[in-house]
Design a protein around this motif. Structure first.
Motif, short mmCIF file in Angstrom:
data_model
loop_
_atom_site.label_atom_id
_atom_site.label_comp_id
_atom_site.label_asym_id
_atom_site.label_seq_id
_atom_site.Cartn_x
_atom_site.Cartn_y
_atom_site.Cartn_z
N LEU A 235 0.83 -1.20 0.00
CA LEU A 235 0.00 0.00 0.00
C LEU A 235 0.86 1.26 0.00
CD1 LEU A 235 -2.71 1.49 0.22
CD2 LEU A 235 -2.57 1.19 2.70
N LEU A 236 1.89 1.28 0.82
CA LEU A 236 2.77 2.45 0.88
C LEU A 236 3.50 2.64 -0.45
CD1 LEU A 236 4.27 1.93 4.44
CD2 LEU A 236 2.55 3.59 3.78
N ALA A 237 3.98 1.55 -1.02
CA ALA A 237 4.69 1.62 -2.30
C ALA A 237 3.78 2.14 -3.40
CB ALA A 237 5.25 0.24 -2.67
N ARG A 238 2.57 1.62 -3.48
CA ARG A 238 1.62 2.07 -4.50
C ARG A 238 1.27 3.54 -4.33
NH1 ARG A 238 -0.57 -2.75 -3.41
NH2 ARG A 238 -2.22 -1.87 -2.13
N THR A 239 1.04 3.96 -3.10
CA THR A 239 0.67 5.35 -2.84
C THR A 239 1.77 6.29 -3.31
OG1 THR A 239 -0.66 4.68 -0.95
CG2 THR A 239 -0.02 6.99 -1.05
N LEU A 240 3.00 6.00 -2.92
CA LEU A 240 4.12 6.87 -3.27
C LEU A 240 4.41 6.87 -4.77
CD1 LEU A 240 6.34 8.78 -2.35
CD2 LEU A 240 7.75 6.77 -1.83
N THR A 241 4.49 5.70 -5.37
CA THR A 241 4.82 5.65 -6.80
C THR A 241 3.68 6.22 -7.65
OG1 THR A 241 4.11 3.34 -6.94
CG2 THR A 241 6.45 3.75 -6.58
N THR A 242 2.44 5.98 -7.27
CA THR A 242 1.31 6.54 -8.03
C THR A 242 1.37 8.05 -8.01
OG1 THR A 242 -0.09 4.62 -7.60
CG2 THR A 242 -1.21 6.67 -8.20
N LYS A 243 1.57 8.62 -6.84
CA LYS A 243 1.62 10.09 -6.72
C LYS A 243 2.76 10.67 -7.57
CE LYS A 243 0.99 14.19 -4.87
NZ LYS A 243 -0.08 15.04 -5.30
#
Length: 164
Positions: free
Chosen positions: A4-12
């Protein structure tokens, strides 16, 4: 780092920046720990000297200044943002960062971000761009608070909030 943290950061970061596969892998390898916070909990306070940044993953937070015992909200923050990224270079916080709702955050050590910036110039540029976007939004808030009527402030806010 959790998914979840990885997706949030990379998506942004990939929405408005060009990052290659190595950049994304470097972001995914950051040593981020999860922190669950209740509503109206201080993430970082005015005067603190943080050694880490906060990635907002779920929930909403706000930045505020307190003068003469009264708090003025100066910005709202949504998932994907690192609202205290400036603490990487400015050693003392000059405002409070507080959760508006229950939040899940990712705590990123400054040392890891500094190393990432040295090794991955595209990521450093992306983080710098996010800081500049945050500053542009902040300028709108200053105008909002200083020059708009209450009705105009609410209209402006409703146009800037993400749709549910």
């Amino acid at each position: 780092m959790t998914g979840l943290l990885a997706r949030t950061l990379t998506t942004k970061l990939t929405v408005s920046n060009s990052l290659d596969g190595d950049d994304i892998r470097a972001l995914q390898n950051l040593p981020i720990r999860t922190r669950n916070l209740e509503a109206l909990q201080v993430i970082v306070a005015d005067g603190d000297r943080p050694a880490e940044c906060c990635l907002l993953t779920e929930g909403f937070a706000f930045r505020s200044k307190t003068t003469f015992g009264r708090r003025q909200v100066v910005s709202l923050h949504i998932p994907g943002e690192i609202p205290d990224l400036q603490s990487l270079h400015l050693k003392v916080m000059d405002h409070d960062l507080i959760t508006l709702t229950p939040c899940i955050t990712g705590v990123i050590p400054h040392d890891a971000l500094r190393q990432l910036n040295r090794e991955r110039p595209n990521v450093a540029a992306a983080l710098w761009r996010e800081t500049l976007i945050d500053a542009a939004i902040f300028r709108e808030w200053i105008v909002n608070v200083g020059r708009r009527s209450a009705a105009a402030r609410m209209t402006h806010l409703s146009r800037t909030l993400p749709e549910a």
